[in-house]
Design a protein around this motif. Structure first.
Motif, PDB file in Angstrom:
ATOM      1  N   PRO A  82       1.319 -10.692  -9.726  1.00 33.23           N
ATOM      2  CA  PRO A  82       1.386 -10.056 -11.034  1.00 33.23           C
ATOM      3  C   PRO A  82       1.174 -11.078 -12.153  1.00 33.23           C
ATOM      4  CG  PRO A  82       3.146  -9.266  -9.650  1.00 33.23           C
ATOM      5  CD  PRO A  82       2.477 -10.372  -8.893  1.00 33.23           C
TER       6      PRO A  82
ATOM      7  N   THR B  38       6.889  -0.220  -1.183  1.00 36.38           N
ATOM      8  CA  THR B  38       7.669  -0.447   0.047  1.00 36.38           C
ATOM      9  C   THR B  38       8.920  -1.248  -0.343  1.00 36.38           C
ATOM     10  OG1 THR B  38       6.201  -2.338   0.458  1.00 36.38           O
ATOM     11  CG2 THR B  38       5.755  -0.351   1.693  1.00 36.38           C
TER      12      THR B  38
ATOM     13  N   ARG C 257       1.066  -1.293 -10.147  1.00 38.70           N
ATOM     14  CA  ARG C 257       0.740  -2.690 -10.464  1.00 38.70           C
ATOM     15  C   ARG C 257      -0.444  -3.198  -9.628  1.00 38.70           C
ATOM     16  NH1 ARG C 257       1.712  -6.733 -14.174  1.00 38.70           N
ATOM     17  NH2 ARG C 257       3.826  -5.947 -14.456  1.00 38.70           N
ATOM     18  N   ILE C 258      -0.473  -2.857  -8.341  1.00 42.07           N
ATOM     19  CA  ILE C 258      -1.529  -3.349  -7.452  1.00 42.07           C
ATOM     20  C   ILE C 258      -2.647  -2.306  -7.287  1.00 42.07           C
ATOM     21  CG2 ILE C 258      -1.993  -3.940  -5.025  1.00 42.07           C
ATOM     22  CD1 ILE C 258      -0.668  -6.222  -6.579  1.00 42.07           C
TER      23      ILE C 258
ATOM     24  N   THR D 204       2.686  -3.822   1.576  1.00 40.26           N
ATOM     25  CA  THR D 204       3.302  -4.837   2.435  1.00 40.26           C
ATOM     26  C   THR D 204       4.292  -4.163   3.376  1.00 40.26           C
ATOM     27  OG1 THR D 204       3.154  -6.344   0.582  1.00 40.26           O
ATOM     28  CG2 THR D 204       4.553  -7.022   2.415  1.00 40.26           C
TER      29      THR D 204
ATOM     30  N   ASP E  18      -1.674   9.532  -8.023  1.00 46.78           N
ATOM     31  CA  ASP E  18      -0.302   9.046  -8.242  1.00 46.78           C
ATOM     32  C   ASP E  18       0.588  10.232  -8.586  1.00 46.78           C
ATOM     33  OD1 ASP E  18       0.685   5.878  -8.887  1.00 46.78           O
ATOM     34  OD2 ASP E  18       2.060   7.510  -9.455  1.00 46.78           O
TER      35      ASP E  18
HETATM   36  N1  NAD Z   1       3.528  -6.108  -7.307  1.00 48.99           N
HETATM   37  C1  NAD Z   1       3.255  -7.159  -6.540  1.00 48.99           C
HETATM   38  O1  NAD Z   1       3.494  -8.312  -6.896  1.00 48.99           O
HETATM   39  C2  NAD Z   1       2.605  -6.973  -5.195  1.00 48.99           C
HETATM   40  C3  NAD Z   1       1.769  -7.968  -4.699  1.00 48.99           C
HETATM   41  C4  NAD Z   1       1.188  -7.790  -3.442  1.00 48.99           C
HETATM   42  C5  NAD Z   1       1.515  -6.657  -2.694  1.00 48.99           C
HETATM   43  N2  NAD Z   1       2.357  -5.728  -3.219  1.00 48.99           N
HETATM   44  C6  NAD Z   1       2.657  -4.558  -2.394  1.00 48.99           C
HETATM   45  O2  NAD Z   1       1.804  -3.510  -2.829  1.00 48.99           O
HETATM   46  C7  NAD Z   1       2.491  -2.251  -2.683  1.00 48.99           C
HETATM   47  C8  NAD Z   1       2.481  -1.537  -4.020  1.00 48.99           C
HETATM   48  O3  NAD Z   1       3.238  -2.335  -4.924  1.00 48.99           O
HETATM   49  P1  NAD Z   1       3.148  -2.167  -6.513  1.00 48.99           P
HETATM   50  O4  NAD Z   1       3.810  -3.364  -7.081  1.00 48.99           O
HETATM   51  O5  NAD Z   1       1.779  -1.810  -6.935  1.00 48.99           O
HETATM   52  O6  NAD Z   1       4.102  -0.905  -6.697  1.00 48.99           O
HETATM   53  P2  NAD Z   1       4.205   0.010  -8.001  1.00 48.99           P
HETATM   54  O7  NAD Z   1       5.553   0.604  -7.933  1.00 48.99           O
HETATM   55  O8  NAD Z   1       3.788  -0.746  -9.206  1.00 48.99           O
HETATM   56  O9  NAD Z   1       3.110   1.134  -7.742  1.00 48.99           O
HETATM   57  C9  NAD Z   1       3.243   2.117  -6.763  1.00 48.99           C
HETATM   58  C10 NAD Z   1       2.695   3.413  -7.323  1.00 48.99           C
HETATM   59  O10 NAD Z   1       2.779   4.402  -6.288  1.00 48.99           O
HETATM   60  C11 NAD Z   1       3.133   5.631  -6.910  1.00 48.99           C
HETATM   61  N3  NAD Z   1       3.684   6.535  -5.921  1.00 48.99           N
HETATM   62  C12 NAD Z   1       4.944   6.575  -5.416  1.00 48.99           C
HETATM   63  N4  NAD Z   1       5.042   7.558  -4.504  1.00 48.99           N
HETATM   64  C13 NAD Z   1       3.831   8.147  -4.436  1.00 48.99           C
HETATM   65  C14 NAD Z   1       3.304   9.231  -3.682  1.00 48.99           C
HETATM   66  N5  NAD Z   1       4.051   9.899  -2.804  1.00 48.99           N
HETATM   67  N6  NAD Z   1       2.012   9.586  -3.880  1.00 48.99           N
HETATM   68  C15 NAD Z   1       1.235   8.921  -4.789  1.00 48.99           C
HETATM   69  N7  NAD Z   1       1.686   7.891  -5.530  1.00 48.99           N
HETATM   70  C16 NAD Z   1       2.965   7.514  -5.348  1.00 48.99           C
HETATM   71  C17 NAD Z   1       4.113   5.243  -7.993  1.00 48.99           C
HETATM   72  O11 NAD Z   1       4.228   6.252  -8.973  1.00 48.99           O
HETATM   73  C18 NAD Z   1       3.474   3.943  -8.519  1.00 48.99           C
HETATM   74  O12 NAD Z   1       2.610   4.190  -9.599  1.00 48.99           O
HETATM   75  C19 NAD Z   1       3.875  -2.592  -2.151  1.00 48.99           C
HETATM   76  O13 NAD Z   1       3.882  -2.496  -0.751  1.00 48.99           O
HETATM   77  C20 NAD Z   1       4.072  -4.030  -2.547  1.00 48.99           C
HETATM   78  O14 NAD Z   1       4.947  -4.719  -1.712  1.00 48.99           O
HETATM   79  C21 NAD Z   1       2.881  -5.839  -4.446  1.00 48.99           C
END
Ligand code: NAD
Length: 457
Positions: free
Chosen positions: A181, A108, A31-32, A143, A51
């Motif tokens: 998001p 996380t 997502r991010i 985060t 990924d």
């Molecule tokens: N979604 C939000 O609203 C948001 C906003 C700000 C910050 N964040 C923070 O950003 C971070 C990522 O969040 P997100 O929402 O994008 O998560 P997400 O689950 O959408 O994306 C994470 C990605 O990492 C991949 N992944 C998992 N293990 C892996 C590995 N070992 N090697 C490579 N890729 C791997 C997953 O397949 C996934 O595509 C988190 O710490 C979250 O707290 C999220």
């Protein structure tokens, strides 16, 4: 980066940024991470996304865009794919050695005991120990708790296999992401970013890189733990204020005071910030972040965070409150909740996104199931699929037909102008519970609905 070349220093990174040859690797393109990677590519820098999700990587490489609920994402995606500035792969060991900057946008989450789980970041950190050595810059956007970078990730990357030295073999920095998001591309254009690093000297180049890509205000922080503390402070502030308005909402229901009218008027005072009552707080951020701070408290062996604990109790109670006001409305027309057919409108944790992480809808469904309720679900982002072990409906009219009650859980745009008299006509019993404050009680009553709303007097 070729082996046996001297490690990069700040001047090299700066020079490569200026001449456009800086190579970026984003690990975790969800997502991010994916929109972030696209923005780096859009700025002209060759970017690779890594990924473990093979299906996601294949989709991206075949030009299929994934984040369909992010406005403007499709246009940026198409542009950078056409310009061949961005591609994806699953193998971190192929991507990292060739890159100058490695961004970590890894999940996380919390585990089923609500304990923050940093295992993905730590396992990727361990891999980086075997892959870095050229002085690359590692920037953590995930985060994390204040102190995690300094006390855990840094030592994991410095590692046991190869003995790397931070500041020489690699540089470690943070830039905590705070986009929302459903608004990510827009937030990228305007939200200030926090920047900090282990070695203070590196903060300047981190700021230069982010300025090149995002053109937003950058706020230098004295160290990584302070940057991560800011990120958690803003999110947990919201979490606590939502709990406060949820408490007031339940009180005002009893008093016959309309909470939304109160909020509208309170907003007029310059130092009031509106938050809105709902069936609870979901998503991968706010609920997780409050547990991250509670975990920090536990690690420090102290016991200060009473407000966060109270907020958790209130926000987690709200799904029970929803079922309570639903039962009350059904009682009014002598219908038993046991065996009733209840339709949930919306399962996403927030409007207009396709995301059910820690969604309050799950808790509502779990409670209803204890009463042997027949559950129907309609969500425009989850049509004809399975959500929380329930098959979802594809057609709105069919979803509401024969329902004894509707619970409007998520304020998706599609639900903001419901034809209330059609609902009355189609439903078996015309009960509606609005968790989002988008239905005017008078209009609902006029349309013949038995109405309840969180915080409605
Ligand atoms: N979604 C939000 O609203 C948001 C906003 C700000 C910050 N964040 C923070 O950003 C971070 C990522 O969040 P997100 O929402 O994008 O998560 P997400 O689950 O959408 O994306 C994470 C990605 O990492 C991949 N992944 C998992 N293990 C892996 C590995 N070992 N090697 C490579 N890729 C791997 C997953 O397949 C996934 O595509 C988190 O710490 C979250 O707290 C999220």
């Amino acid at each position: 980066m070729a082996k046996n070349t001297p490690p990069l220093n700040i001047d090299h990174l700066s020079e490569r940024l200026r001449n456009g040859s800086l190579k970026i690797c984003v690990v975790g393109i969800g997502r991010i991470g994916l929109p972030t990677a696209l923005y780096f590519a859009k700025s002209g820098l060759q970017t690779i996304g890594v990924d473990i999700n093979t299906e996601l990587v294949n989709m991206i490489n075949s030009g299929e865009y994934t984040l369909k609920d992010e406005p403007e994402f499709d246009k940026v995606f198409e542009d950078v794919i056409n310009q061949k500035k961005f591609s994806a792969m699953t193998d971190i060991s192929k991507a990292v050695p060739d890159c100058d900057v490695v961004l970590l946008s890894l999940p996380t989450p919390i585990d089923d005991q609500n304990i923050p789980d940093y295992s993905t970041l730590l396992s990727v950190g361990k891999s980086l120990n075997g892959l870095l050595s050229g002085g690359q810059l590692v920037i953590v956007e995930s985060t994390v708790e204040p102190g995690f970078i300094e006390n855990e990730l840094l030592h994991t990357i410095e590692g046991s296999e190869k003995n790397l030295k931070s500041g020489i073999d690699f540089h470690l920095a943070v830039c905590p992401e705070n986009a929302n998001p459903g608004e990510i591309m827009n937030d990228f254009k305007k939200l200030p970013r926090l920047v900090a690093s282990i070695d203070e000297k590196i903060s300047t180049i981190v700021s230069e890189i982010y300025t090149h890509v995002f053109n937003v205000e950058l706020i230098p922080m004295p160290n990584c733990k302070t940057a991560n503390a800011v990120k958690l402070t803003t999110n947990v502030f919201r979490y606590i204020n939502i709990a406060f308005i949820n408490e007031l909402a339940m009180l005002f229901e009893k008093l016959g005071v309309d909470t939304h009218t109160v909020i509208e008027a309170a907003k007029r005072k310059y130092n009031y910030q509106p938050h809105f009552p709902s069936s609870g707080v979901g998503g991968p951020c706010l609920p997780v972040n409050s547990y991250q701070l509670l975990n920090t408290e536990k690690k420090l062996g102290v016991d200060f965070l009473n407000i966060i604990r109270a907020a958790r109790n209130t926000n987690e109670y709200m799904s029970k409150h929803v079922v309570k006001i639903l039962s009350d409305a059904l009682n009014e027309i002598n219908v038993d909740l046991n065996g009733a057919t209840i339709t949930l409108l919306g399962v996403s944790y927030k409007p207009n996104v396709s995301d059910i992480q820690i969604a309050p809808s799950k808790e509502i469904i779990d409670i209803l199931q204890k009463s042997e309720v027949k559950i129907k679900i309609f969500d425009p982002y989850f049509k004809s699929t399975t959500v929380f072990s329930h098959k979802t409906e594809s057609n709105f009219d069919e979803a509401v037909s024969d329902a004894d009650a509707i619970i409007l859980v998520t304020a998706h745009d599609e639900f903001c102008n419901l034809d209330l008299s059609t609902l009355t006509r189609l439903m078996k019993n015309p009960v509606i519970v609005d968790c989002q404050g988008i239905i005017m009680p008078e209009k609902a009553k006029k349309a013949g609905l038995i109405f309840r709303g969180i915080g409605r007097g």
